[in-house]
Design a protein around this motif. Sequence first.
Motif, PDB file in Angstrom:
ATOM      1  N   ILE A   1       0.850  -1.188   0.000  1.00 36.35           N
ATOM      2  CA  ILE A   1       0.000   0.000   0.000  1.00 36.35           C
ATOM      3  C   ILE A   1       0.883   1.235   0.000  1.00 36.35           C
ATOM      4  CG2 ILE A   1      -1.835   1.214   1.239  1.00 36.35           C
ATOM      5  CD1 ILE A   1      -2.338  -1.487   2.727  1.00 36.35           C
ATOM      6  N   PHE A   2       0.594   2.169  -0.880  1.00 38.71           N
ATOM      7  CA  PHE A   2       1.336   3.429  -0.972  1.00 38.71           C
ATOM      8  C   PHE A   2       0.387   4.588  -0.630  1.00 38.71           C
ATOM      9  CE2 PHE A   2       3.284   0.522  -4.035  1.00 38.71           C
ATOM     10  CZ  PHE A   2       4.638   0.647  -3.752  1.00 38.71           C
ATOM     11  N   HIS A   3       0.894   5.515   0.193  1.00 43.02           N
ATOM     12  CA  HIS A   3       0.043   6.660   0.534  1.00 43.02           C
ATOM     13  C   HIS A   3       0.892   7.880   0.876  1.00 43.02           C
ATOM     14  CE1 HIS A   3      -3.314   8.993   1.906  1.00 43.02           C
ATOM     15  NE2 HIS A   3      -2.844   9.084   3.138  1.00 43.02           N
ATOM     16  N   THR A   4       0.604   8.975   0.189  1.00 43.05           N
ATOM     17  CA  THR A   4       1.190  10.274   0.519  1.00 43.05           C
ATOM     18  C   THR A   4       0.095  11.184   1.042  1.00 43.05           C
ATOM     19  OG1 THR A   4       2.767  10.061  -1.312  1.00 43.05           O
ATOM     20  CG2 THR A   4       2.527  12.238  -0.308  1.00 43.05           C
TER      21      THR A   4
ATOM     22  N   ILE B   1      -6.909   4.293   6.839  1.00 40.46           N
ATOM     23  CA  ILE B   1      -7.309   3.358   7.890  1.00 40.46           C
ATOM     24  C   ILE B   1      -8.198   2.258   7.323  1.00 40.46           C
ATOM     25  CG2 ILE B   1      -8.662   3.150  10.013  1.00 40.46           C
ATOM     26  CD1 ILE B   1      -7.622   5.910  10.814  1.00 40.46           C
ATOM     27  N   GLU B   2      -9.091   2.624   6.420  1.00 35.49           N
ATOM     28  CA  GLU B   2      -9.988   1.642   5.805  1.00 35.49           C
ATOM     29  C   GLU B   2      -9.192   0.526   5.124  1.00 35.49           C
ATOM     30  OE1 GLU B   2     -13.588   1.484   2.452  1.00 35.49           O
ATOM     31  OE2 GLU B   2     -12.797   3.408   3.162  1.00 35.49           O
TER      32      GLU B   2
ATOM     33  N   LEU C   1      -2.668  11.568  13.390  1.00 31.67           N
ATOM     34  CA  LEU C   1      -2.859  10.159  13.704  1.00 31.67           C
ATOM     35  C   LEU C   1      -1.808   9.804  14.749  1.00 31.67           C
ATOM     36  CD1 LEU C   1      -4.529   7.660  12.959  1.00 31.67           C
ATOM     37  CD2 LEU C   1      -2.792   7.100  11.252  1.00 31.67           C
ATOM     38  N   THR C   2      -2.217   9.613  15.991  1.00 32.38           N
ATOM     39  CA  THR C   2      -1.308   9.456  17.120  1.00 32.38           C
ATOM     40  C   THR C   2      -1.297   8.013  17.618  1.00 32.38           C
ATOM     41  OG1 THR C   2      -3.024   9.958  18.742  1.00 32.38           O
ATOM     42  CG2 THR C   2      -1.769  11.820  17.838  1.00 32.38           C
TER      43      THR C   2
ATOM     44  N   ARG D   1      -5.971  -1.112  18.331  1.00 30.04           N
ATOM     45  CA  ARG D   1      -6.849  -1.201  17.165  1.00 30.04           C
ATOM     46  C   ARG D   1      -6.157  -1.944  16.025  1.00 30.04           C
ATOM     47  NH1 ARG D   1     -11.119   2.519  17.322  1.00 30.04           N
ATOM     48  NH2 ARG D   1     -11.045   3.944  19.107  1.00 30.04           N
ATOM     49  N   PRO D   2      -6.919  -2.578  15.143  1.00 29.90           N
ATOM     50  CA  PRO D   2      -6.299  -3.217  13.982  1.00 29.90           C
ATOM     51  C   PRO D   2      -5.654  -2.172  13.074  1.00 29.90           C
ATOM     52  CG  PRO D   2      -8.552  -4.016  14.320  1.00 29.90           C
ATOM     53  CD  PRO D   2      -8.383  -2.830  15.215  1.00 29.90           C
TER      54      PRO D   2
END
Length: 568
Positions: free
Chosen positions: A189-192, A244-245, A291-292, A299-300
């Motif tokens: 998974i890639f995310h910027t 998160i999804e 996002l801490t 949580r998963p």
Amino acid sequence: MSTKGAAEDTDLLMVHADDLDPVLETSVAASEAEAEAEDPPLEDPEHLWDESREANDLDAQGWGVVAPEGPAGDELLGRIQRLIAHRRAQQNGREVLKYRVPPKQTAAEAMRWRKRVFAGPQSRHLELPRYLLILGDLDQVSAELQVVMGAQGYVGRLAFDRLEDYEAYVDKLLRWEKQPAPIDQARIIFHTVRDRTKATTVGHRALMEPGVALARTYKDQGEFPASTLIEVEHGYTPKPGPLIEEAVKTEPGVLFTISHGAGAPRRGWRSVAEQRVMQGGMSFGRSGGLLTGEALAGRPFMPGGVWFMLACFGAGTPAASKYAEWLRGLGEAGHFQGSPDAVLSSLATDGRPFTAAVPKAVLASPDGPLAFIGHVDLAWTYSFRELDDEEPVNRPNRFLDVFYGLLRHDRVGVAFRELLRHYGETNTELTTLIESRVDDPQRRGHLWMLRNDLAGYVLLGDPAAQLPIEPAPQTLGSMIDDPFAAVGFTPSVSPRQDLRAQQPVVDEPEQNIDPEVLERAIGLHLVGELGPAKIIDTCKLALTTREFERKVKRYKEAGRRALGLPPD
């Protein structure tokens, strides 16, 4: 001083924790790092192990533990006894070596410790553990020791605030190792976080976009073993929901994110506790917040996977920054638009370095990843975008090499060391330049920036962990892939293997290879006489290195089954 202009600038991936605006609105001229580059660079460690042996083989390479001196270290060792026993069995009952170190070691002290204690005059280097798991936070076992030992070995760290979290991590790791997911390839998974700041824009254009494009090309060529490549988009307004999804799905995989990390608020941290809770949190800008670790605890999030987070302080915060004198020098010379103190105020407020809350939370979670890769200290865009030529040169393959290793089931320490290999090359180049006394301060400054940015990456988690996926199921008809088929050996089938057998299988193409030649080649590999490439050349095999390693793996697995031994 530099005259090439903006093409030489490097950007910082850090925001203020209160308003989530970038700490540095403008770029910094990396070539001006010449003053600090006068310090002696870390020396390259000598080879301590037999490089011809299989890197992923724990029995060949060995696994050990580094813990703090005193009662605190005793307690930590006690909390991971199940893992120690498990690794001892994986190295054929050989005792797991345990090392105890004092706190706050500098780089020079860590190198002396390595030479005098770890690899002392009475040590036989082939018996030293190449895999090392450090226990304790950065104020107990220094980050400098982790860098020194990681230059040639496979080094990770476990650091938690609660002692029971060490046991929780061990439980999770052993659970996944005993019962991997019924898949033979993992997703990536890639995310910027595209918050329209300069640093994340550069990160997306110079690393994420070309990296994803290369990964797709390599996958099409059969050289990037991912089940699927996923690019998570958050729309015009950055928010953590879409990431998160995707991350809560139960299938293990690799996650790579680029974002700002949270640094000090504009008025500074109100307390040490506040800094430790929030610093290094993943910023989604004013609209999406932080996002801490508190948000992720229990949580998963990437269960059984690996998270590579590129952001300032993503893995931890040092007591002193390598960049402090350089930033102050830039400010005094008028080459820095902003206050160096605004950047350096994010260092550990009580002088005690610490691991970030985000990796602590996800690694302790029973449904979190097995490993986390991130940055201790400031994270710049330099590690993937070199600026020492007329034009910037993007280096996405430095990161793709890490992902490739993880996806092909290398142990995380082996995959992570691909990044540190570039650190070693840069360190050697910088040392050579300094020793040659060539008057090239700009070149020296660029190399200094690149070396320190690469040295800031650390691995959290057991370096011997692997993505918990299973190799492709055996198919009928090939004595080469299953040498025990000829004697009628039938392995027992577990329910999870039965589940896998229901999935479609893509057979490898048939190859006209003499079975005796192949078996002789596998024998050479097993005794560690030659590396895979040399064996393929010597035996004249029409195989790629990857194909040969796959056949070796299947040969070993079949042999262990025939002897009633657990899989490696």
